[in-house]
Design a protein around this motif. Structure first.
Motif, PDB file in Angstrom:
ATOM      1  N   LEU A  62       0.869  -1.174   0.000  1.00 51.29           N
ATOM      2  CA  LEU A  62       0.000   0.000   0.000  1.00 51.29           C
ATOM      3  C   LEU A  62       0.901   1.218   0.000  1.00 51.29           C
ATOM      4  N   ALA A  63       0.671   2.149  -0.928  1.00 49.43           N
ATOM      5  CA  ALA A  63       1.423   3.409  -0.972  1.00 49.43           C
ATOM      6  C   ALA A  63       0.431   4.557  -0.892  1.00 49.43           C
ATOM      7  N   GLN A  64       0.855   5.640  -0.253  1.00 47.43           N
ATOM      8  CA  GLN A  64      -0.004   6.813  -0.136  1.00 47.43           C
ATOM      9  C   GLN A  64       0.761   8.044  -0.608  1.00 47.43           C
ATOM     10  N   PRO A  65       0.708   8.318  -1.932  1.00 52.63           N
ATOM     11  CA  PRO A  65       1.455   9.452  -2.472  1.00 52.63           C
ATOM     12  C   PRO A  65       0.888  10.810  -2.065  1.00 52.63           C
ATOM     13  N   SER A  66      -0.355  10.845  -1.595  1.00 54.55           N
ATOM     14  CA  SER A  66      -0.955  12.089  -1.111  1.00 54.55           C
ATOM     15  C   SER A  66      -2.067  11.728  -0.124  1.00 54.55           C
ATOM     16  N   PRO A  67      -2.527  12.699   0.672  1.00 53.03           N
ATOM     17  CA  PRO A  67      -3.594  12.401   1.630  1.00 53.03           C
ATOM     18  C   PRO A  67      -4.917  12.005   0.986  1.00 53.03           C
ATOM     19  N   ASP A  68      -5.031  12.188  -0.338  1.00 52.98           N
ATOM     20  CA  ASP A  68      -6.287  11.834  -0.986  1.00 52.98           C
ATOM     21  C   ASP A  68      -6.163  10.676  -1.974  1.00 52.98           C
ATOM     22  N   LEU A  69      -5.055   9.925  -1.897  1.00 49.25           N
ATOM     23  CA  LEU A  69      -4.875   8.790  -2.800  1.00 49.25           C
ATOM     24  C   LEU A  69      -4.145   7.653  -2.099  1.00 49.25           C
ATOM     25  N   VAL A  70      -4.718   6.458  -2.204  1.00 49.16           N
ATOM     26  CA  VAL A  70      -4.086   5.233  -1.717  1.00 49.16           C
ATOM     27  C   VAL A  70      -4.001   4.283  -2.903  1.00 49.16           C
ATOM     28  N   ILE A  71      -2.826   3.658  -3.068  1.00 45.36           N
ATOM     29  CA  ILE A  71      -2.609   2.707  -4.153  1.00 45.36           C
ATOM     30  C   ILE A  71      -2.234   1.373  -3.521  1.00 45.36           C
ATOM     31  N   VAL A  72      -2.919   0.301  -3.935  1.00 45.81           N
ATOM     32  CA  VAL A  72      -2.696  -1.031  -3.367  1.00 45.81           C
ATOM     33  C   VAL A  72      -2.475  -2.013  -4.499  1.00 45.81           C
ATOM     34  N   GLY A  73      -1.498  -2.904  -4.331  1.00 40.92           N
ATOM     35  CA  GLY A  73      -1.253  -3.952  -5.320  1.00 40.92           C
ATOM     36  C   GLY A  73       0.054  -4.648  -5.023  1.00 40.92           C
ATOM     37  N   ASP A  74       0.504  -5.459  -5.976  1.00 39.80           N
ATOM     38  CA  ASP A  74       1.833  -6.047  -5.807  1.00 39.80           C
ATOM     39  C   ASP A  74       2.858  -4.928  -5.987  1.00 39.80           C
ATOM     40  N   GLU A  75       4.039  -5.109  -5.411  1.00 38.38           N
ATOM     41  CA  GLU A  75       5.027  -4.028  -5.368  1.00 38.38           C
ATOM     42  C   GLU A  75       5.405  -3.502  -6.741  1.00 38.38           C
ATOM     43  N   ALA A  76       5.616  -4.391  -7.717  1.00 39.73           N
ATOM     44  CA  ALA A  76       6.011  -3.944  -9.057  1.00 39.73           C
ATOM     45  C   ALA A  76       4.914  -3.084  -9.692  1.00 39.73           C
ATOM     46  N   SER A  77       3.670  -3.472  -9.506  1.00 39.06           N
ATOM     47  CA  SER A  77       2.563  -2.701 -10.083  1.00 39.06           C
ATOM     48  C   SER A  77       2.411  -1.345  -9.416  1.00 39.06           C
ATOM     49  N   VAL A  78       2.577  -1.302  -8.095  1.00 41.51           N
ATOM     50  CA  VAL A  78       2.481  -0.023  -7.386  1.00 41.51           C
ATOM     51  C   VAL A  78       3.631   0.888  -7.812  1.00 41.51           C
ATOM     52  N   ARG A  79       4.857   0.337  -7.906  1.00 40.06           N
ATOM     53  CA  ARG A  79       5.999   1.141  -8.376  1.00 40.06           C
ATOM     54  C   ARG A  79       5.742   1.685  -9.777  1.00 40.06           C
ATOM     55  N   SER A  80       5.218   0.843 -10.650  1.00 42.85           N
ATOM     56  CA  SER A  80       4.934   1.263 -12.018  1.00 42.85           C
ATOM     57  C   SER A  80       3.889   2.377 -12.042  1.00 42.85           C
ATOM     58  N   THR A  81       2.907   2.285 -11.168  1.00 44.54           N
ATOM     59  CA  THR A  81       1.857   3.298 -11.109  1.00 44.54           C
ATOM     60  C   THR A  81       2.415   4.629 -10.638  1.00 44.54           C
ATOM     61  N   LEU A  82       3.371   4.598  -9.723  1.00 44.02           N
ATOM     62  CA  LEU A  82       3.946   5.817  -9.186  1.00 44.02           C
ATOM     63  C   LEU A  82       5.048   6.425 -10.055  1.00 44.02           C
ATOM     64  N   ALA A  83       5.641   5.616 -10.927  1.00 43.43           N
ATOM     65  CA  ALA A  83       6.821   6.048 -11.684  1.00 43.43           C
ATOM     66  C   ALA A  83       6.478   7.030 -12.797  1.00 43.43           C
ATOM     67  N   PRO A  84       7.363   8.027 -13.005  1.00 46.45           N
ATOM     68  CA  PRO A  84       7.207   8.872 -14.190  1.00 46.45           C
ATOM     69  C   PRO A  84       7.459   8.015 -15.426  1.00 46.45           C
TER      70      PRO A  84
END
Length: 136
Positions: A108-130
Motif C-alpha cells: 500500500l502506498a499513499q502518495p498524497s492524503p487523498d490517494l491510496v494505491i494497493v497492489g503487488d510491489e512492481a505494479s504499485v511502483r509502475s503506477t507511481l513512476a514517471p
C-alpha cells in the motif's frame, strides 16, 4: 467507480443506513477501521482497478481516491505487522497478512492524503513512476 456519486442514489442510501457501522465485518476489520480513522463508505470517493502485464504474469493495482489520515492509516497498518518503507517519495507499507499466490507481498502506498494505491510491489511502483502525467 464513482462511489461519491453512488452514495447520492436513494436505494444506495437506504442500503447504507441498514448496514452502517460495518456490523457484518469481523472484529479485526472493525478495529482496523477504528484505528485508522477510516470509514470506506464516507471517505472513499472513487476507485479504479487495473490489471497490468508483467512479463508472462499479470499484476494488479487498485487506486482509492478520498480522504485519509496518513499518520493514522500508517500506524494502523504497522500495528498489524506491516513493514513501513518509502517508495519514491511516498510512504508505503508491505502488508504482513496479504500476499499474492506467487508469494509477492501486497503493498500500500499513499502518495498524497487523498490517494491510496494497493497492489503487488512492481505494479504499485509502475503506477507511481514517471513519465505519467501528474494531476493536481
Amino acid at each position: 467507480m464513482d462511489s461519491a456519486a453512488l452514495r447520492t442514489v436513494p436505494r444506495v442510501q437506504e442500503w447504507l443506513l441498514r448496514h452502517q457501522g460495518w456490523t457484518g465485518a469481523d472484529q479485526d476489520l472493525r478495529q482496523f477501521l477504528a484505528d485508522s480513522g477510516l470509514d470506506p463508505v464516507r471517505d472513499v470517493d472513487a476507485m479504479v482497478v487495473a490489471v497490468l502485464p508483467e512479463g508472462s504474469a499479470t499484476g494488479g493495482v487498485a487506486l482509492f481516491s478520498g480522504r485519509y489520515d496518513p499518520t493514522s492509516l500508517g500506524a494502523a497498518l504497522v500495528k498489524r505487522g506491516a513493514e513501513a518503507f518509502t517508495m519514491g517519495s511516498a510512504p508505503a507499507y508491505r502488508l504482513a497478512s496479504a500476499g499474492h499466490e506467487d508469494g509477492r507481498p501486497t503493498v500500500l502506498a499513499q502518495p498524497s492524503p487523498d490517494l491510496v494505491i494497493v497492489g503487488d510491489e512492481a505494479s504499485v511502483r509502475s503506477t507511481l513512476a514517471p513519465p505519467h502525467a501528474v494531476g493536481p
